[in-house]
Design an enzyme around this catalytic site. Structure first.
Site, PDB file in Angstrom:
ATOM      1  N   LYS A  22       0.841  -1.211   0.000  1.00  0.00           N
ATOM      2  CA  LYS A  22       0.000   0.000   0.000  1.00  0.00           C
ATOM      3  C   LYS A  22       0.870   1.253   0.000  1.00  0.00           C
ATOM      4  CE  LYS A  22      -1.610   1.455   4.168  1.00  0.00           C
ATOM      5  NZ  LYS A  22      -1.268   2.829   4.556  1.00  0.00           N
ATOM      6  N   ASN A  23       1.851   1.279   0.908  1.00  0.00           N
ATOM      7  CA  ASN A  23       2.619   2.511   1.071  1.00  0.00           C
ATOM      8  C   ASN A  23       3.623   2.755  -0.054  1.00  0.00           C
ATOM      9  OD1 ASN A  23       1.153   3.005   3.318  1.00  0.00           O
ATOM     10  ND2 ASN A  23       2.766   2.530   4.800  1.00  0.00           N
ATOM     11  N   ARG A  93      -4.283  10.535   4.740  1.00  0.00           N
ATOM     12  CA  ARG A  93      -3.127  11.419   4.895  1.00  0.00           C
ATOM     13  C   ARG A  93      -2.157  11.330   3.724  1.00  0.00           C
ATOM     14  NH1 ARG A  93      -2.163  14.606   9.031  1.00  0.00           N
ATOM     15  NH2 ARG A  93      -0.101  14.714   8.107  1.00  0.00           N
ATOM     16  N   CYS A 117      -5.083  12.983  12.798  1.00  0.00           N
ATOM     17  CA  CYS A 117      -4.874  11.561  12.620  1.00  0.00           C
ATOM     18  C   CYS A 117      -4.747  10.922  13.990  1.00  0.00           C
ATOM     19  CB  CYS A 117      -3.598  11.343  11.832  1.00  0.00           C
ATOM     20  SG  CYS A 117      -3.142   9.639  11.695  1.00  0.00           S
ATOM     21  N   ARG A 122       0.640  14.849  13.038  1.00  0.00           N
ATOM     22  CA  ARG A 122       1.423  14.542  11.826  1.00  0.00           C
ATOM     23  C   ARG A 122       1.654  15.807  11.020  1.00  0.00           C
ATOM     24  NH1 ARG A 122      -0.775   8.925   9.387  1.00  0.00           N
ATOM     25  NH2 ARG A 122       1.143   9.011   8.183  1.00  0.00           N
ATOM     26  N   PRO A 123       2.585  16.650  11.478  1.00  0.00           N
ATOM     27  CA  PRO A 123       2.846  17.902  10.771  1.00  0.00           C
ATOM     28  C   PRO A 123       3.460  17.652   9.395  1.00  0.00           C
ATOM     29  CG  PRO A 123       4.526  17.526  12.450  1.00  0.00           C
ATOM     30  CD  PRO A 123       3.523  16.427  12.592  1.00  0.00           C
ATOM     31  N   ILE A 124       3.407  18.665   8.536  1.00  0.00           N
ATOM     32  CA  ILE A 124       4.053  18.512   7.219  1.00  0.00           C
ATOM     33  C   ILE A 124       5.102  19.613   7.017  1.00  0.00           C
ATOM     34  CG2 ILE A 124       2.159  17.242   6.109  1.00  0.00           C
ATOM     35  CD1 ILE A 124       1.425  19.912   4.698  1.00  0.00           C
ATOM     36  N   ASP A 125       5.630  20.117   8.147  1.00  0.00           N
ATOM     37  CA  ASP A 125       6.626  21.186   8.048  1.00  0.00           C
ATOM     38  C   ASP A 125       7.825  20.801   7.180  1.00  0.00           C
ATOM     39  OD1 ASP A 125       6.912  19.428  10.378  1.00  0.00           O
ATOM     40  OD2 ASP A 125       8.786  20.489  10.724  1.00  0.00           O
ATOM     41  N   ASP A 308       5.018   0.663  12.068  1.00  0.00           N
ATOM     42  CA  ASP A 308       3.812   0.002  11.558  1.00  0.00           C
ATOM     43  C   ASP A 308       3.690  -1.452  12.020  1.00  0.00           C
ATOM     44  OD1 ASP A 308       3.167   2.335  10.311  1.00  0.00           O
ATOM     45  OD2 ASP A 308       3.857   1.731   8.323  1.00  0.00           O
ATOM     46  N   ARG A 400      -8.366  -0.630   5.182  1.00  0.00           N
ATOM     47  CA  ARG A 400      -7.536   0.404   4.542  1.00  0.00           C
ATOM     48  C   ARG A 400      -6.164  -0.157   4.154  1.00  0.00           C
ATOM     49  NH1 ARG A 400      -6.414   5.031   8.057  1.00  0.00           N
ATOM     50  NH2 ARG A 400      -5.147   5.444   6.252  1.00  0.00           N
TER      51      ARG A 400
HETATM   52  N1  EPU Z   1       7.106  14.510  10.770  1.00  0.00           N
HETATM   53  C1  EPU Z   1       7.357  15.819  11.070  1.00  0.00           C
HETATM   54  N2  EPU Z   1       7.287  16.735  10.069  1.00  0.00           N
HETATM   55  C2  EPU Z   1       6.990  16.398   8.795  1.00  0.00           C
HETATM   56  C3  EPU Z   1       6.730  15.059   8.489  1.00  0.00           C
HETATM   57  C4  EPU Z   1       6.808  14.115   9.506  1.00  0.00           C
HETATM   58  O1  EPU Z   1       7.644  16.156  12.226  1.00  0.00           O
HETATM   59  O2  EPU Z   1       6.933  17.289   7.930  1.00  0.00           O
HETATM   60  C5  EPU Z   1       7.186  13.506  11.840  1.00  0.00           C
HETATM   61  C6  EPU Z   1       5.881  12.723  12.006  1.00  0.00           C
HETATM   62  O3  EPU Z   1       4.971  13.422  12.820  1.00  0.00           O
HETATM   63  C7  EPU Z   1       6.390  11.436  12.627  1.00  0.00           C
HETATM   64  C8  EPU Z   1       7.730  11.234  11.940  1.00  0.00           C
HETATM   65  O4  EPU Z   1       8.110  12.521  11.455  1.00  0.00           O
HETATM   66  O5  EPU Z   1       6.589  11.631  14.004  1.00  0.00           O
HETATM   67  C9  EPU Z   1       7.737  10.257  10.785  1.00  0.00           C
HETATM   68  O6  EPU Z   1       6.654  10.535   9.914  1.00  0.00           O
HETATM   69  P1  EPU Z   1       6.693  10.246   8.359  1.00  0.00           P
HETATM   70  O7  EPU Z   1       6.584  11.541   7.646  1.00  0.00           O
HETATM   71  O8  EPU Z   1       7.860   9.378   8.021  1.00  0.00           O
HETATM   72  O9  EPU Z   1       5.341   9.444   8.157  1.00  0.00           O
HETATM   73  P2  EPU Z   1       4.461   9.488   6.846  1.00  0.00           P
HETATM   74  O10 EPU Z   1       5.346   9.608   5.692  1.00  0.00           O
HETATM   75  O11 EPU Z   1       3.364  10.469   7.007  1.00  0.00           O
HETATM   76  C10 EPU Z   1       4.501   6.930   6.313  1.00  0.00           C
HETATM   77  C11 EPU Z   1       3.525   5.810   6.229  1.00  0.00           C
HETATM   78  C12 EPU Z   1       3.020   5.459   7.615  1.00  0.00           C
HETATM   79  C13 EPU Z   1       4.229   5.062   8.467  1.00  0.00           C
HETATM   80  C14 EPU Z   1       5.251   6.202   8.480  1.00  0.00           C
HETATM   81  C15 EPU Z   1       6.527   5.870   9.217  1.00  0.00           C
HETATM   82  C16 EPU Z   1       2.494   6.054   4.062  1.00  0.00           C
HETATM   83  C17 EPU Z   1       1.283   6.335   3.278  1.00  0.00           C
HETATM   84  N3  EPU Z   1       2.399   6.181   5.377  1.00  0.00           N
HETATM   85  O12 EPU Z   1       3.797   8.037   6.878  1.00  0.00           O
HETATM   86  O13 EPU Z   1       2.190   4.321   7.465  1.00  0.00           O
HETATM   87  O14 EPU Z   1       3.811   4.790   9.786  1.00  0.00           O
HETATM   88  O15 EPU Z   1       5.607   6.552   7.123  1.00  0.00           O
HETATM   89  O16 EPU Z   1       7.125   4.750   8.677  1.00  0.00           O
HETATM   90  O17 EPU Z   1       3.514   5.682   3.509  1.00  0.00           O
HETATM   91  C18 EPU Z   1       0.499   2.802   8.051  1.00  0.00           C
HETATM   92  O18 EPU Z   1       0.691   2.221   6.972  1.00  0.00           O
HETATM   93  O19 EPU Z   1      -0.211   2.312   8.969  1.00  0.00           O
HETATM   94  C19 EPU Z   1       1.116   4.112   8.263  1.00  0.00           C
HETATM   95  C20 EPU Z   1       0.668   4.967   9.176  1.00  0.00           C
END
Ligand code: EPU
Length: 421
Positions: A22-23, A93, A117, A122-125, A308, A400
């Site tokens: 999926k991811n 997300r 979430c 889950r910030p996107i900074d 995960d 999902r």
């Molecule tokens: N973070 C920030 N700022 C950002 C982005 C992330 O502080 O701009 C923090 C997040 O809050 C978190 C950490 O960095 O504490 C890691 O987050 P990441 O961005 O790596 O997560 P993601 O890319 O949003 C993907 C997977 C998640 C998986 C995480 C970590 C997808 C669609 N989602 O999320 O999958 O847990 O990486 O490996 O690829 C799941 O499949 O159940 C799932 C939640």
């Protein structure tokens, strides 16, 4: 609404086939926005998150054909629109990873902020920082990210946030940088297998990405990308979940399609817990006689133990003698499974971002509520060993991320039924 009804107590035996990731599939489908030419993605699991992503692309006027039974998606983004609305983006997300390809292709886009979430803040900074470093003007207004540029220009970018690298942040940046002028060097890039798979797809499209799968990635921008075909990697978390199912039930399961190299931290931990893991070419066999040892787990970005798989590992520890400390270093608040496991008789206490799990002699079935994808998977695992009947409600969370989990578990001998309420 549907629920899963599980009668616990049977060790699982047999062979299970892992679906596509999926991811990996989600950002790859988003990446098809980078070209006007047709793309074909194979090995795509039939999941609600994939449907959401296809729905958003259709909203963007992209032609999408989803052949669910064959796991194939054909996409052609001849003239994509640039606005992804809240009504669709809020459902998932991962839709935040439309930002990079839309900005790269159209130089102007407006994508809704994905919203809250349950697994934590889950910030996107970091996503926005990366896009700004490429020269985009980015502002957040009325719940939308507005990003525009005359052109994107490659540069050096450090992508490590408070919790280390970001998976979708790295994906977004890669998809914007492939069409930028000059070379982008991403330091502290996420090196998850899904990022490497995205890079393989983008390179098939004509991108020039080196170093994907390591912490330093270099992307030499190109003028345009062409259509491409790709088969996504097997889902390492689905594979890990079936490995955990074999372990918790004291069974013997061959997980076909599981790639040992993507699951090293998981099988290492299972072996430490007393599970026998055999690595074969293209599959993994997991055997347990039920005699498990408590282990401590700390989640980390890849190649560390995956967040995960944290809830599933916690489920195993609830019925393992001794005390196990499970610490979250990726999503510090990702413990929604804990209170529901308590309903099954598990003894788990939360201490900051750690769960202290005291193994009990046995769990007993009860109605429980799924709250997010991996928490639900953990409740299903607990249900497999709980005495009596466990009802897992709100299983749209499971759907999902797990294709036909009930059918696959039934094939392994579990007594599990999907029931409409
Ligand atoms: N973070 C920030 N700022 C950002 C982005 C992330 O502080 O701009 C923090 C997040 O809050 C978190 C950490 O960095 O504490 C890691 O987050 P990441 O961005 O790596 O997560 P993601 O890319 O949003 C993907 C997977 C998640 C998986 C995480 C970590 C997808 C669609 N989602 O999320 O999958 O847990 O990486 O490996 O690829 C799941 O499949 O159940 C799932 C939640």
């Amino acid at each position: 609404m549907e629920k899963l009804v599980i009668s616990g107590g049977d060790p699982l035996h047999g062979t299970v086939y892992v679906s596509g990731s999926k991811n990996a599939a989600l950002p790859i489908i988003a990446a098809t926005l980078l070209t006007a030419e047709p793309c074909v993605i194979r090995g795509v699991p039939d999941l609600s998150d994939i449907k959401f992503m296809c729905d958003i692309l259709r909203w963007l006027s992209v032609e999408v054909k989803h052949h669910k039974r064959d796991g194939v998606i054909e996409v052609q983004a001849a003239h994509p629109l640039s606005v992804a609305p809240y009504e669709l983006v809020r459902k998932m997300r991962a839709s935040v990873c439309l930002l990079g390809p839309l900005l790269g292709r159209l130089h102007n886009c407006k994508v809704s902020l994905p919203g809250g979430c349950v697994i934590g803040d889950r910030p996107i900074d970091q996503h926005l920082k990366g896009l700004k470093r490429l020269g985009a003007e980015v502002k957040v207004q009325n719940g939308y990210v507005h990003a525009r540029c005359d052109e994107l220009v490659g540069t050096d970018i450090f992508m490590g946030g408070r919790f280390g690298s970001t998976v979708l942040g790295t994906a977004n940046l890669m998809m914007a940088a492939v069409l930028a002028q000059g070379t982008t060097r991403i330091e502290s890039a996420a090196c998850e297998p899904e990022i490497e798979d995205l890079a393989i797809f983008l390179n098939h499209m004509g991108a020039k990405i080196r170093g994907a799968g390591s912490h330093i990635m270099e992307i030499e921008g190109v003028e345009a990308l062409q259509g491409a075909e790709h088969t996504v990697i097997p889902d390492r978390i689905e594979a890990g979940t079936f490995m955990a199912a074999a372990a918790i039930s004291g069974g013997d399961v061959e997980v076909k399609g599981a790639r040992a190299e993507h699951l090293h931290a998981v099988w290492d931990k299972l072996e430490e817990a007393g599970v026998t893991v055999e690595r074969n070419n293209g599959s993994m066999r997991v055997r347990s006689n039920g005699d498990l040892k408590a282990v401590d787990v700390i989640t980390m970005p890849y190649p560390g133990f995956p967040t995960d798989m944290q809830a599933q590992m916690s489920a195993i520890m609830t019925v393992t003698p001794g005390i196990s400390v499970i610490t979250e270093k990726v999503f510090p608040g990702r413990f929604m499974h804990v209170s529901e496991m308590g309903r099954l008789g598990a003894d788990v206490a939360l201490e900051g971002s750690s769960a202290i799990v005291k193994g009990v002699d046995g769990l007993s079935g009860a109605p429980v509520m799924a709250s997010d994808l991996r928490a639900s998977a953990a409740l299903v695992l607990a249900g497999l060993v709980a005495d009596g009947e466990t009802e897992v409600n709100r299983i749209y969370h499971v759907d999902r991320g797990y294709e036909e989990i009930d059918k696959k578990l039934r094939q392994l001998g579990a007594r599990i039924e999907r029931v409409s309420e």
